[in-house]
Motif scaffolding. Structure first.
Motif, PDB file in Angstrom:
ATOM      1  N   LEU A 248       0.839  -1.202   0.000  1.00  0.00           N
ATOM      2  CA  LEU A 248       0.000   0.000   0.000  1.00  0.00           C
ATOM      3  C   LEU A 248       0.866   1.241   0.000  1.00  0.00           C
ATOM      4  CD1 LEU A 248      -2.564  -0.935   2.814  1.00  0.00           C
ATOM      5  CD2 LEU A 248      -2.789  -1.335   0.357  1.00  0.00           C
ATOM      6  N   GLU A 249       0.600   2.146  -0.936  1.00  0.00           N
ATOM      7  CA  GLU A 249       1.223   3.464  -0.919  1.00  0.00           C
ATOM      8  C   GLU A 249       0.187   4.490  -0.460  1.00  0.00           C
ATOM      9  OE1 GLU A 249       4.295   2.765  -4.677  1.00  0.00           O
ATOM     10  OE2 GLU A 249       2.578   4.116  -4.893  1.00  0.00           O
TER      11      GLU A 249
ATOM     12  N   ALA B 154      -4.439   3.885  -5.390  1.00  0.00           N
ATOM     13  CA  ALA B 154      -4.530   3.808  -3.937  1.00  0.00           C
ATOM     14  C   ALA B 154      -5.965   4.076  -3.496  1.00  0.00           C
ATOM     15  CB  ALA B 154      -3.591   4.824  -3.297  1.00  0.00           C
TER      16      ALA B 154
ATOM     17  N   TRP C 170      -9.008  -0.235   1.117  1.00  0.00           N
ATOM     18  CA  TRP C 170      -8.049  -1.066   0.380  1.00  0.00           C
ATOM     19  C   TRP C 170      -8.298  -2.578   0.531  1.00  0.00           C
ATOM     20  CZ3 TRP C 170      -5.344  -4.740   2.798  1.00  0.00           C
ATOM     21  CH2 TRP C 170      -5.142  -4.620   4.174  1.00  0.00           C
TER      22      TRP C 170
ATOM     23  N   ALA D  56       0.132   7.403  -5.984  1.00  0.00           N
ATOM     24  CA  ALA D  56       0.100   6.338  -4.977  1.00  0.00           C
ATOM     25  C   ALA D  56      -0.781   5.219  -5.517  1.00  0.00           C
ATOM     26  CB  ALA D  56      -0.455   6.858  -3.645  1.00  0.00           C
ATOM     27  N   SER D  57      -0.387   3.996  -5.244  1.00  0.00           N
ATOM     28  CA  SER D  57      -1.104   2.853  -5.800  1.00  0.00           C
ATOM     29  C   SER D  57      -1.207   1.734  -4.773  1.00  0.00           C
ATOM     30  CB  SER D  57      -0.393   2.332  -7.054  1.00  0.00           C
ATOM     31  OG  SER D  57       0.872   1.789  -6.714  1.00  0.00           O
ATOM     32  N   ILE D  58      -1.988   0.733  -5.142  1.00  0.00           N
ATOM     33  CA  ILE D  58      -2.024  -0.535  -4.423  1.00  0.00           C
ATOM     34  C   ILE D  58      -1.428  -1.582  -5.351  1.00  0.00           C
ATOM     35  CG2 ILE D  58      -3.479  -2.387  -3.515  1.00  0.00           C
ATOM     36  CD1 ILE D  58      -5.480  -0.341  -2.657  1.00  0.00           C
TER      37      ILE D  58
ATOM     38  N   GLY E  95      -5.207   8.294  -5.309  1.00  0.00           N
ATOM     39  CA  GLY E  95      -4.016   7.852  -6.007  1.00  0.00           C
ATOM     40  C   GLY E  95      -3.204   8.967  -6.627  1.00  0.00           C
TER      41      GLY E  95
ATOM     42  N   GLU F 107       4.976   3.713   2.122  1.00  0.00           N
ATOM     43  CA  GLU F 107       4.603   2.399   1.597  1.00  0.00           C
ATOM     44  C   GLU F 107       4.704   1.343   2.686  1.00  0.00           C
ATOM     45  OE1 GLU F 107       5.571  -0.738  -2.046  1.00  0.00           O
ATOM     46  OE2 GLU F 107       6.748   1.106  -1.853  1.00  0.00           O
TER      47      GLU F 107
END
Length: 374
Positions: free
Chosen positions: A24-25, A272, A278, A138-140, A102, A65
């Motif tokens: 996770l970010e 994200a 999430w 930011a992403s997953i 994100g 992260e």
């Protein structure tokens, strides 16, 4: 030249189990002045010990992260929930808050990390999109074991990509539901486009490795940036020596396709989500990749939109075909989760997400847009 084909084949050899690992970010904001940049040192000073054992790292712009250890879905999610809760509570005590999108729409991108790798990456990718990717997104990332049939899971991850991107689009910007993905569309396509081209995943990956732009070369104990224009197949000419396997492996870490093989599958196309949302993302991706019954249903629904990456990022679930496919996929995932040992609360949360976002065709980005313009 070292055998790139052999290295590519190694990338598709991994555990035949069904472990999941989630990375996770989060963008980190000052709770009182969200438009102010938060130094990494301030975030670090506030972080607690983590009960779930996640590894803590930072992205170049200061994004936090959390990388959870791989395990069965229920355990992996439970451990990461505990870590996110601990981090959220500790940061709140220091006047900080975790972002729920994100893409950073409030602050100009400023790079806080200046390691040689990031210096070379910034020089190669350029502005404005390179610095935006490094500092403002930011992403997953959901990591899944290959199981008994790596080629099958590789194919599933790609076919389902546009549907899942649309379902979790959560970074509205300039007419895009996923502004984060729009940034990626504007980067070097030799390292961001899909690596799936045919029926031989290892062969496709080997070709991708060879054709992708060469960004940097290990030179003694340091790194030498390479200006855009050379592919990895030009390594010997550029470096003045033949590449070794370590050079291929390092080159692979500079490539960011939607799905990347590393002895497991890295699913990299997801925005994200908020600290409470999430788990839905991790659960749905895992269920559709690992459960054969759910995958069969989902793949049939997703096949007509398997190439609609741009439509998914721009319109999200407002696209009728993507919304219809997502509705089928989420129902299949919810039915599969008990078979994978998921806790009832996780299945319930997936169904609630579907009722709120999928069925009415409202990607999470719509909620953010309404907040922005309220």
């Amino acid at each position: 030249m070292t055998d790139v084909q052999a290295y590519a084949r190694k990338c598709f050899r991994g555990a035949t189990t069904d472990r999941v690992g989630v990375e996770l970010e989060f963008l980190v904001f000052d709770a009182e002045v969200p438009a102010k940049h938060v130094p990494i040192a301030r975030t670090t000073a506030a972080l607690p010990s983590l009960p779930g054992g996640s590894r803590i790292t930072f992205e170049p712009g200061g994004q936090l992260e959390l990388s959870a250890p791989p395990g069965p879905l229920a355990q992996a999610v439970a451990d990461l929930v505990a870590d996110v809760d601990a981090v959220r509570l500790a940061l709140a005590g220091a006047g900080l808050t975790l972002g729920a999108s994100g893409l950073d729409r409030l602050r100009q991108p400023i790079r806080q990390l200046h390691e040689p790798r990031y210096d070379a990456m910034a020089a190669y990718l350029g502005v404005p999109y390179g610095v935006a990717m490094m500092c403002s997104t930011a992403s997953i990332q959901v990591n899944v074991d290959f199981g008994a049939d790596p080629a099958e899971r590789w194919a599933r991850a790609h076919v389902l990509g546009p549907v899942l991107l649309a379902a979790f689009a959560n970074s509205p910007a300039d007419g895009w539901m996923s502004g984060r993905q729009a940034v990626w569309f504007n980067l070097d396509p030799t390292r961001t486009a899909s690596a799936a081209a045919g029926g031989d995943p290892a062969g496709d990956w080997a070709g991708y490795l060879l054709d992708a732009g060469l960004m940097m070369i290990k030179d003694g104990d340091g790194l030498r940036p390479v200006p855009a224009g050379s592919a990895f197949r030009d390594f010997e000419v550029v470096a003045g020596r033949p590449p070794e396997e370590d050079d291929v492996a390092y080159h692979a870490t500079t490539l960011f396709p939607p799905v990347r093989p590393r002895g497991w599958l890295e699913i990299r196309y997801l925005d994200a989500q908020g600290a409470d949302e999430w788990p839905v993302c991790a659960a749905v991706v895992s269920a559709l990749l690992m459960d054969d019954r759910a995958a069969a249903v989902a793949l049939e629904a997703a096949a007509p939109v398997r190439d609609n990456w741009v439509q998914a990022a721009r319109f999200g679930l407002a696209d009728p075909a993507l919304r219809a496919a997502a509705a089928t996929c989420f129902l299949a995932a919810a039915e599969a989760l008990p078979r994978l040992g998921a806790e009832p609360w996780l299945t319930a949360r997936v169904r609630a997400f579907a009722a709120k976002h999928i069925e009415p065709g409202r990607s999470p980005a719509v909620d953010l847009m309404e907040e922005m313009y309220a």
